[in-house]
Design a protein around this motif. Sequence first.
Motif, short mmCIF file in Angstrom:
data_model
loop_
_atom_site.label_atom_id
_atom_site.label_comp_id
_atom_site.label_asym_id
_atom_site.label_seq_id
_atom_site.Cartn_x
_atom_site.Cartn_y
_atom_site.Cartn_z
N ALA A 14 17.32 8.10 52.52
CA ALA A 14 18.38 8.47 53.47
C ALA A 14 18.90 7.18 54.12
N PRO A 15 20.21 6.93 54.06
CA PRO A 15 20.74 5.68 54.61
C PRO A 15 20.39 5.43 56.08
N HIS A 16 20.34 6.51 56.88
CA HIS A 16 20.12 6.28 58.32
C HIS A 16 18.71 5.77 58.63
N LEU A 17 17.81 5.82 57.64
CA LEU A 17 16.46 5.30 57.86
C LEU A 17 16.32 3.83 57.44
N LEU A 18 17.40 3.26 56.91
CA LEU A 18 17.34 1.86 56.44
C LEU A 18 17.60 0.89 57.59
N SER A 19 17.21 -0.37 57.39
CA SER A 19 17.51 -1.41 58.38
C SER A 19 19.01 -1.74 58.31
N GLY A 20 19.51 -2.47 59.31
CA GLY A 20 20.93 -2.85 59.35
C GLY A 20 21.34 -3.63 58.10
N GLY A 21 20.50 -4.58 57.70
CA GLY A 21 20.82 -5.40 56.52
C GLY A 21 20.86 -4.57 55.25
N LEU A 26 47.21 2.49 45.68
CA LEU A 26 45.95 2.74 44.98
C LEU A 26 45.54 1.51 44.16
N ASP A 27 46.51 0.91 43.46
CA ASP A 27 46.23 -0.30 42.67
C ASP A 27 45.72 -1.43 43.57
N ILE A 28 46.35 -1.56 44.73
CA ILE A 28 45.96 -2.63 45.66
C ILE A 28 44.51 -2.40 46.13
N ARG A 29 44.20 -1.16 46.50
CA ARG A 29 42.84 -0.85 47.01
C ARG A 29 41.79 -0.94 45.90
N ARG A 30 42.23 -0.72 44.64
CA ARG A 30 41.29 -0.88 43.52
C ARG A 30 41.00 -2.35 43.26
N THR A 31 41.98 -3.18 43.58
CA THR A 31 41.83 -4.62 43.31
C THR A 31 41.02 -5.30 44.41
N VAL A 32 41.29 -4.89 45.66
CA VAL A 32 40.63 -5.53 46.81
C VAL A 32 39.83 -4.49 47.59
N GLY A 33 38.51 -4.64 47.63
CA GLY A 33 37.65 -3.75 48.41
C GLY A 33 37.33 -4.38 49.75
N MET A 34 37.11 -3.54 50.79
CA MET A 34 36.82 -4.06 52.14
C MET A 34 35.44 -3.63 52.59
N VAL A 35 34.73 -4.55 53.23
CA VAL A 35 33.45 -4.22 53.89
C VAL A 35 33.61 -4.64 55.35
N PHE A 36 33.27 -3.71 56.27
CA PHE A 36 33.51 -3.97 57.70
C PHE A 36 32.22 -4.36 58.43
N GLN A 37 32.40 -4.62 59.74
CA GLN A 37 31.28 -5.05 60.59
C GLN A 37 30.14 -4.05 60.65
N ASN A 38 30.50 -2.79 60.90
CA ASN A 38 29.46 -1.81 61.20
C ASN A 38 29.17 -0.93 59.99
N PRO A 39 28.01 -1.14 59.33
CA PRO A 39 27.73 -0.36 58.12
C PRO A 39 27.66 1.15 58.39
N ASP A 40 27.29 1.54 59.62
CA ASP A 40 27.20 2.98 59.94
C ASP A 40 28.56 3.68 59.79
N ASN A 41 29.64 2.93 60.01
CA ASN A 41 30.97 3.53 59.90
C ASN A 41 31.41 3.72 58.46
N GLN A 42 30.67 3.11 57.51
CA GLN A 42 31.09 3.18 56.10
C GLN A 42 30.22 4.11 55.29
N ASN A 88 24.20 11.49 52.66
CA ASN A 88 22.83 11.52 53.19
C ASN A 88 21.81 10.89 52.25
N VAL A 89 22.27 10.49 51.06
CA VAL A 89 21.39 9.83 50.10
C VAL A 89 22.11 8.57 49.63
N VAL A 90 21.36 7.47 49.52
CA VAL A 90 21.95 6.18 49.18
C VAL A 90 22.82 6.25 47.92
N GLU A 91 22.28 6.82 46.82
CA GLU A 91 23.07 6.79 45.57
C GLU A 91 24.34 7.65 45.67
#
Length: 282
Positions: free
Chosen positions: A142-149, A82-98, A102-105
């Motif tokens: 709604a996130p699914h209505l946003l552009s990829g970026g 848990l400490d390790i994951r709190r220290t280092v966050g990961m962002v992957f290739q495909n935003p849809d997988n993360q 249903n609401v951005v916030e």
Amino acid sequence: MSQSIIKTQQLRFSYAADEGSVPPVVLDGVDLEIAEGSFVAVLGHNGSGKSTLAKHMNAILLPTGGKVYVSGIDTADEDALLDIRRTVGMVFQNPDNQIVANVVEEDVAFAPENLGVPSEEIRRRVDEALRQVGMYEYREHAPHLLSGGQKQRVAIAGVIAMRPRCIVLDEPTAMLDPIGRSEVMKTIRALNRTSGVTVVLITHHMDEAAMADRLVVMAKGKIVSDGPPRQVFRQVEALKSVGLTVPETTELLWQLRQAGVDVPLDALSDEECAQALYRLLQ
């Protein structure tokens, strides 16, 4: 010298192989230290081991040999996950997988909620993270209505809301169009420059790698070059030999040098390259 937030020592890794066959070595004795607050790009061809290295930085994968330390903690220590994951966050290739809500916030609030952060603090973190990535006015969308970026910037906000000291981004622009890529790269740079977050960017785009303070080049599971982008990109032949290109500016100046014209090889930006050519023509 600033403290290193990530350190690997003789890191080796092989994925499990079929019975009777020898597993191919994906990481082959990698020694790497990443200083707190730095912006490091890891560049390499497909199969060079760069994404596998990224997954060791927050214990998604564990070494089959050698060690990985996050802020001094051995990633093989299960109690410290848990400490390790709190220290280092990961962002992957495909935003849809993360994206999980249903609401951005709500999506940005998901990780801090799971970490047990109090609700007033979550509210503050979510607003702050969305402002940091320039997505605050979309907070009720709604996130699914946003552009990829835009989706990728929401994914980055979700990681920022956890308040990690380091963010590892594994090819975060791979699925984006040029506008989305530029939005995400601007966000990543600002995170590092204004918030002091350590950024490790895994990429195969030369122009993205050129934005970092330090460039680590991988080939066949080993580090083959490591230094400031200007210094690394001057090694044109060495990079080409491991299947990589160089930024277009460097390529142009290199071609001119091959033809016997005296130009500097370290003019990385369009502006510097134009200046070098202008001086040549005077």
